[in-house]
Design a protein around this motif. Sequence first.
Motif, mmCIF file in Angstrom:
data_model
loop_
_atom_site.group_PDB
_atom_site.id
_atom_site.type_symbol
_atom_site.label_atom_id
_atom_site.label_comp_id
_atom_site.label_asym_id
_atom_site.label_seq_id
_atom_site.Cartn_x
_atom_site.Cartn_y
_atom_site.Cartn_z
ATOM 1 N N SER A 5 0.828 -1.200 0.000
ATOM 2 C CA SER A 5 0.000 0.000 0.000
ATOM 3 C C SER A 5 0.871 1.262 0.000
ATOM 4 C CB SER A 5 -0.927 -0.008 1.222
ATOM 5 O OG SER A 5 -1.648 1.204 1.309
ATOM 6 N N VAL A 19 -5.582 6.670 -10.557
ATOM 7 C CA VAL A 19 -5.966 5.258 -10.534
ATOM 8 C C VAL A 19 -6.491 4.811 -11.897
ATOM 9 C CG1 VAL A 19 -7.591 3.588 -9.539
ATOM 10 C CG2 VAL A 19 -6.362 5.175 -8.052
ATOM 11 N N LYS A 30 -9.949 -0.832 -11.936
ATOM 12 C CA LYS A 30 -9.750 0.263 -10.974
ATOM 13 C C LYS A 30 -9.853 -0.272 -9.546
ATOM 14 C CE LYS A 30 -11.748 3.779 -13.957
ATOM 15 N NZ LYS A 30 -12.869 4.716 -14.114
ATOM 16 N N SER A 31 -10.757 -1.213 -9.334
ATOM 17 C CA SER A 31 -10.927 -1.753 -7.979
ATOM 18 C C SER A 31 -9.675 -2.499 -7.525
ATOM 19 C CB SER A 31 -12.163 -2.646 -7.883
ATOM 20 O OG SER A 31 -12.027 -3.778 -8.706
ATOM 21 N N HIS A 34 -7.246 0.175 -6.550
ATOM 22 C CA HIS A 34 -7.664 0.720 -5.253
ATOM 23 C C HIS A 34 -7.324 -0.247 -4.118
ATOM 24 C CE1 HIS A 34 -9.624 4.509 -6.069
ATOM 25 N NE2 HIS A 34 -10.270 3.980 -7.087
ATOM 26 N N ASP A 35 -7.562 -1.544 -4.337
ATOM 27 C CA ASP A 35 -7.265 -2.547 -3.309
ATOM 28 C C ASP A 35 -5.775 -2.575 -2.968
ATOM 29 O OD1 ASP A 35 -9.919 -3.232 -3.170
ATOM 30 O OD2 ASP A 35 -9.713 -5.094 -4.300
ATOM 31 N N GLU A 37 -3.694 -0.021 -3.399
ATOM 32 C CA GLU A 37 -3.382 1.267 -2.769
ATOM 33 C C GLU A 37 -3.867 1.333 -1.323
ATOM 34 O OE1 GLU A 37 -4.000 6.052 -3.551
ATOM 35 O OE2 GLU A 37 -5.259 4.631 -4.650
ATOM 36 N N ASN A 38 -5.042 0.773 -1.055
ATOM 37 C CA ASN A 38 -5.634 0.849 0.279
ATOM 38 C C ASN A 38 -5.211 -0.272 1.210
ATOM 39 O OD1 ASN A 38 -7.049 3.166 -0.471
ATOM 40 N ND2 ASN A 38 -8.710 1.952 -1.328
#
Length: 111
Positions: A5, A19, A30-31, A34-35, A37-38
């Motif tokens: 992350s 993203v 994109k998800s 995001h996963d 990154e988060n």
Amino acid sequence: MLNISECMKRTIKNKNLEVAEIAKKTGMSKSTIHDLENGTTANPTIKTIARLCEGIEISVDEFLYGEKKGKIQTFFNKFKELEEEEQETLLTMYEGARHAVSERKKKYNIK
């Protein structure tokens, strides 16, 4: 231990990426980006990291460590040259070693 992350956030900031742009360049959703990154996907596969780095035109070393170190990139370059069966064997060995380290940490209460 590396935090993917943090690597993602640093890369996005340093490369001034969005993203949606990363998703387009890598062919990942994109998800998924995001996963990563988060921290929802804390331990992505080697193939995922390689695909991400190739798409955003960054070395694996630079992605993981914020600088080019050479050895990891050399490993990935050699890995890509292997036949698929050899890659699978190497990935299986890696997962086994990772599991053994995890079990040893649990056994001896190491963080």
